[in-house]
Design a protein around this motif. Structure first.
Motif, PDB file in Angstrom:
ATOM      1  N   TYR A 118       0.807  -1.215   0.000  1.00 26.27           N
ATOM      2  CA  TYR A 118       0.000   0.000   0.000  1.00 26.27           C
ATOM      3  C   TYR A 118       0.847   1.275   0.000  1.00 26.27           C
ATOM      4  O   TYR A 118       0.373   2.341  -0.393  1.00 26.27           O
ATOM      5  CB  TYR A 118      -0.956  -0.009   1.196  1.00 26.27           C
ATOM      6  N   ILE A 119       2.102   1.184   0.437  1.00 22.39           N
ATOM      7  CA  ILE A 119       2.979   2.360   0.406  1.00 22.39           C
ATOM      8  C   ILE A 119       3.575   2.562  -0.977  1.00 22.39           C
ATOM      9  O   ILE A 119       3.599   3.681  -1.509  1.00 22.39           O
ATOM     10  CB  ILE A 119       4.092   2.228   1.461  1.00 22.39           C
ATOM     11  N   PHE A 120       4.068   1.466  -1.600  1.00 23.63           N
ATOM     12  CA  PHE A 120       4.783   1.595  -2.867  1.00 23.63           C
ATOM     13  C   PHE A 120       3.952   1.226  -4.091  1.00 23.63           C
ATOM     14  O   PHE A 120       4.349   1.534  -5.216  1.00 23.63           O
ATOM     15  CB  PHE A 120       6.037   0.697  -2.849  1.00 23.63           C
ATOM     16  N   GLY A 121       2.827   0.547  -3.874  1.00 24.56           N
ATOM     17  CA  GLY A 121       2.070   0.034  -5.014  1.00 24.56           C
ATOM     18  C   GLY A 121       1.675   1.093  -6.021  1.00 24.56           C
ATOM     19  O   GLY A 121       1.917   0.946  -7.230  1.00 24.56           O
ATOM     20  N   GLY A 122       1.067   2.176  -5.551  1.00 28.24           N
ATOM     21  CA  GLY A 122       0.636   3.223  -6.467  1.00 28.24           C
ATOM     22  C   GLY A 122       1.792   3.944  -7.119  1.00 28.24           C
ATOM     23  O   GLY A 122       1.744   4.278  -8.307  1.00 28.24           O
ATOM     24  N   ALA A 123       2.865   4.173  -6.386  1.00 21.60           N
ATOM     25  CA  ALA A 123       4.001   4.925  -6.920  1.00 21.60           C
ATOM     26  C   ALA A 123       4.788   4.134  -7.948  1.00 21.60           C
ATOM     27  O   ALA A 123       5.303   4.689  -8.920  1.00 21.60           O
ATOM     28  CB  ALA A 123       4.926   5.339  -5.772  1.00 21.60           C
ATOM     29  N   ILE A 124       4.885   2.829  -7.753  1.00 17.69           N
ATOM     30  CA  ILE A 124       5.731   2.013  -8.629  1.00 17.69           C
ATOM     31  C   ILE A 124       4.954   1.408  -9.796  1.00 17.69           C
ATOM     32  O   ILE A 124       5.427   1.416 -10.939  1.00 17.69           O
ATOM     33  CB  ILE A 124       6.414   0.905  -7.803  1.00 17.69           C
ATOM     34  N   SER A 125       3.782   0.874  -9.516  1.00 19.23           N
ATOM     35  CA  SER A 125       3.039   0.154 -10.556  1.00 19.23           C
ATOM     36  C   SER A 125       1.707   0.804 -10.925  1.00 19.23           C
ATOM     37  O   SER A 125       0.959   0.248 -11.719  1.00 19.23           O
ATOM     38  CB  SER A 125       2.778  -1.292 -10.100  1.00 19.23           C
ATOM     39  N   GLY A 126       1.393   1.937 -10.335  1.00 25.35           N
ATOM     40  CA  GLY A 126       0.154   2.630 -10.664  1.00 25.35           C
ATOM     41  C   GLY A 126      -0.994   2.280  -9.748  1.00 25.35           C
ATOM     42  O   GLY A 126      -1.825   3.119  -9.427  1.00 25.35           O
ATOM     43  N   ASN A 127      -1.069   1.019  -9.306  1.00 23.00           N
ATOM     44  CA  ASN A 127      -2.088   0.598  -8.355  1.00 23.00           C
ATOM     45  C   ASN A 127      -1.634  -0.680  -7.662  1.00 23.00           C
ATOM     46  O   ASN A 127      -0.645  -1.312  -8.060  1.00 23.00           O
ATOM     47  CB  ASN A 127      -3.443   0.393  -9.048  1.00 23.00           C
ATOM     48  N   VAL A 128      -2.377  -1.046  -6.646  1.00 25.55           N
ATOM     49  CA  VAL A 128      -2.002  -2.199  -5.828  1.00 25.55           C
ATOM     50  C   VAL A 128      -2.044  -3.494  -6.633  1.00 25.55           C
ATOM     51  O   VAL A 128      -1.156  -4.347  -6.522  1.00 25.55           O
ATOM     52  CB  VAL A 128      -2.924  -2.293  -4.596  1.00 25.55           C
ATOM     53  N   GLN A 129      -3.072  -3.668  -7.453  1.00 28.90           N
ATOM     54  CA  GLN A 129      -3.225  -4.917  -8.197  1.00 28.90           C
ATOM     55  C   GLN A 129      -2.046  -5.189  -9.118  1.00 28.90           C
ATOM     56  O   GLN A 129      -1.581  -6.320  -9.230  1.00 28.90           O
ATOM     57  CB  GLN A 129      -4.524  -4.886  -9.018  1.00 28.90           C
ATOM     58  N   ASN A 130      -1.550  -4.156  -9.778  1.00 28.36           N
ATOM     59  CA  ASN A 130      -0.412  -4.335 -10.679  1.00 28.36           C
ATOM     60  C   ASN A 130       0.894  -4.578  -9.917  1.00 28.36           C
ATOM     61  O   ASN A 130       1.843  -5.137 -10.474  1.00 28.36           O
ATOM     62  CB  ASN A 130      -0.256  -3.107 -11.574  1.00 28.36           C
ATOM     63  N   TYR A 131       0.920  -4.130  -8.669  1.00 27.02           N
ATOM     64  CA  TYR A 131       2.144  -4.268  -7.875  1.00 27.02           C
ATOM     65  C   TYR A 131       2.257  -5.627  -7.199  1.00 27.02           C
ATOM     66  O   TYR A 131       3.360  -6.079  -6.891  1.00 27.02           O
ATOM     67  CB  TYR A 131       2.184  -3.158  -6.819  1.00 27.02           C
ATOM     68  N   LEU A 132       1.141  -6.296  -6.985  1.00 26.16           N
ATOM     69  CA  LEU A 132       1.163  -7.579  -6.275  1.00 26.16           C
ATOM     70  C   LEU A 132       2.053  -8.633  -6.939  1.00 26.16           C
ATOM     71  O   LEU A 132       2.798  -9.336  -6.240  1.00 26.16           O
ATOM     72  CB  LEU A 132      -0.265  -8.112  -6.118  1.00 26.16           C
ATOM     73  N   PRO A 133       2.032  -8.801  -8.270  1.00 28.43           N
ATOM     74  CA  PRO A 133       2.938  -9.792  -8.885  1.00 28.43           C
ATOM     75  C   PRO A 133       4.410  -9.444  -8.700  1.00 28.43           C
ATOM     76  O   PRO A 133       5.277 -10.321  -8.835  1.00 28.43           O
ATOM     77  CB  PRO A 133       2.544  -9.758 -10.368  1.00 28.43           C
TER      78      PRO A 133
END
Length: 271
Positions: A61-76
């Motif tokens: 939740y801290i890096f997900g939006g900044a790195i991948s745009g949203n949490v779902q894209n950051y999970l993988p």
């Protein structure tokens, strides 16, 4: 008249307890002892239960939006990274608990028993694989709750879990060596953190490598943790086996080949 029967020496007394089969049985018994310690003091599992949950929530939740745009894209990206980071960090406990047992005189008691001398050390390393398994399962469960759906399928997820556990067991030999040679448990933990944390955070576990400075990219690309993270991502997200998996297994084998003899030799001298 004084008896002429010779009193058996220690070597003769315990010579029947040094065979391979007896050594394996003694090691499994000592591993069971380690599991009993966990049963009686379940707080020993706090690091492998709460850490995967907290790290997954915080980093996602801290890096997900900044790195991948949203949490779902950051999970993988983050779930394999958190998995490797959490399980490998857990291996520090191997050396710490080993040093604590030696300081408390537990291993002195073991020396008086008719068991293989290597059994307490081998048993401790075997028992800790349960800790790695718990951390692995909880990380994937937490990721699934948050919406992570590995496209590689359940089989490749299981293979990735076994890979991480095997590599963590290999790394635990390093910390077991520290546990044998260090003066106290706190110094084992301090040395281990100094060694491990730069390896885990200077890797591709949390952020893409191409976002880093060129000089740092070189460090990250040669970091063995990065190869392990990439191998896990290939398995879980794509169901593919690449060169990073082979590199990780070879690296684990090299670590065991180097540190297992060093640890056993130091352990035999101390006990």
């Amino acid at each position: 008249m004084r008896s002429t029967l010779a009193k058996p020496n220690a070597d003769h007394q315990y010579k029947n307890y040094t065979g391979l089969g007896q050594t394996v049985r003694n090691s499994l018994t000592m591993a069971y002892r380690g599991l009993l310690k966990i049963k009686r003091t379940p707080e020993q599992l706090f690091d492998v239960t709460f850490q995967p949950i907290l790290f997954t929530l915080m980093f996602t939740y801290i890096f997900g939006g900044a790195i991948s745009g949203n949490v779902q894209n950051y999970l993988p990206v983050i779930i394999p990274g958190i998995l490797v980071q959490t399980v490998i960090t857990t291996s520090i406990v191997t050396g710490v608990q080993l040093r604590e047992d030696m300081d408390k005189g537990v291993f002195d008691r073991f020396k008086s028993l008719p068991i293989a001398r290597i059994a307490p050390l081998a048993g401790a390393l075997l028992a800790d694989t349960i800790r790695y398994t718990i951390a692995t399962v909880l990380t994937f469960i937490m990721g699934y709750i948050m919406g992570y759906r590995p496209e590689g399928g359940l089989l490749y997820v299981a293979i990735s879990g076994v890979l991480v556990i095997a590599c963590s067991w290999a790394i635990s030999w390093i910390f077991a060596f520290f546990g044998v040679i260090a003066r106290n448990a706190s110094s084992v933990q301090g040395i281990s953190i100094i060694v491990l944390f730069p390896l885990t955070f200077l890797s591709n576990a949390f952020v893409p490598v191409n976002t880093m400075p060129d000089w740092l990219q070189w460090v990250v690309n040669v970091n063995p943790i990065s190869h392990l993270v990439t191998a896990v991502r290939d398995l879980t997200n794509a169901g593919t086996v690449g060169g990073d998996l082979a590199f990780s297994l070879i690296g684990a084998g090299v670590i065991v080949a180097i540190f297992a003899p060093l640890t056993v030799r130091a352990y035999m001298r101390r006990t």
